[in-house]
Design a protein around this motif. Structure first.
Motif, mmCIF file in Angstrom:
data_model
loop_
_atom_site.group_PDB
_atom_site.id
_atom_site.type_symbol
_atom_site.label_atom_id
_atom_site.label_comp_id
_atom_site.label_asym_id
_atom_site.label_seq_id
_atom_site.Cartn_x
_atom_site.Cartn_y
_atom_site.Cartn_z
ATOM 1 N N GLU A 167 0.831 -1.199 0.000
ATOM 2 C CA GLU A 167 0.000 0.000 0.000
ATOM 3 C C GLU A 167 0.872 1.259 0.000
ATOM 4 N N ILE A 168 1.978 1.218 0.696
ATOM 5 C CA ILE A 168 2.890 2.346 0.707
ATOM 6 C C ILE A 168 3.456 2.569 -0.685
ATOM 7 N N LYS A 169 3.869 1.491 -1.344
ATOM 8 C CA LYS A 169 4.382 1.606 -2.708
ATOM 9 C C LYS A 169 3.334 2.205 -3.639
ATOM 10 N N LEU A 170 2.099 1.741 -3.513
ATOM 11 C CA LEU A 170 1.013 2.254 -4.339
ATOM 12 C C LEU A 170 0.786 3.734 -4.075
ATOM 13 N N LEU A 171 0.723 4.118 -2.820
ATOM 14 C CA LEU A 171 0.495 5.515 -2.470
ATOM 15 C C LEU A 171 1.590 6.409 -3.009
#
Length: 172
Positions: free
Chosen positions: A165-169
């Protein structure tokens, strides 16, 4: 015909006033998070918001009470502000369950609420909704860029998001 035109103009004025109101209340909310004086001003400004107003305005009224928990001294006062704010925020979300800003308010509150209060049950649901919202906004463009940047920044620093999710954000 004149009556219809007057009605339409009143509706447009109401929508414009509501948008200006939300912008002003966002600014007050941000200030209230850092200052007791600003929190008291925010609480005073939101007292005129009624249950019949739009859900987002009710969310700001709820946040005013929730933020006062930081600045009052007596545990009973903290508890009263917490319960009132929590209940108002949940009512606002029931009124408009797809409103990302309301979900963001609840996410921030639940992330920062002590576990012993038992108000953490929607963190993951709200987190997923906010990430989807930000994905959608990045694809279609939007007029609330500052709010979206705040949501993204808060999600990244909350220590709640998983690595994927961090990578996506970070790509949004």
């Amino acid at each position: 015909m004149r009556g219809l035109v007057a009605f339409i103009l009143c509706c447009l004025a109401s929508v414009t006033a509501s948008a200006q109101s939300a912008t002003y209340l966002r600014q007050l909310l941000d200030e209230a998070a850092h200052s007791g004086e600003a929190a008291r001003r925010f609480l005073k400004e939101t007292r005129s918001i009624s249950d019949t107003d739009e859900a987002l305005l009710n969310g700001f009224r709820a946040m005013a009470d929730l933020l006062m928990c930081r600045y009052v001294l007596l545990p009973t006062s903290k508890w009263q502000h917490f319960v009132k704010g929590r209940d108002q925020l949940e009512a606002a979300i029931r009124k408009d369950p797809v409103n990302a800003e309301l979900r963001f308010m609840r996410f921030c509150t639940q992330v920062n609420t002590p576990s012993l209060l038992g108000y953490k049950s929607s963190i993951n649901t709200d987190k997923r909704m906010l990430i989807r919202y930000l994905q959608d906004q990045s694809q279609i463009g939007n007029d609330t860029a500052a709010l979206n940047r705040s949501m993204k920044a808060y999600l990244l620093q909350s220590n709640i998001c998983e690595t994927s999710e961090i990578k996506l954000l970070k790509t949004l």
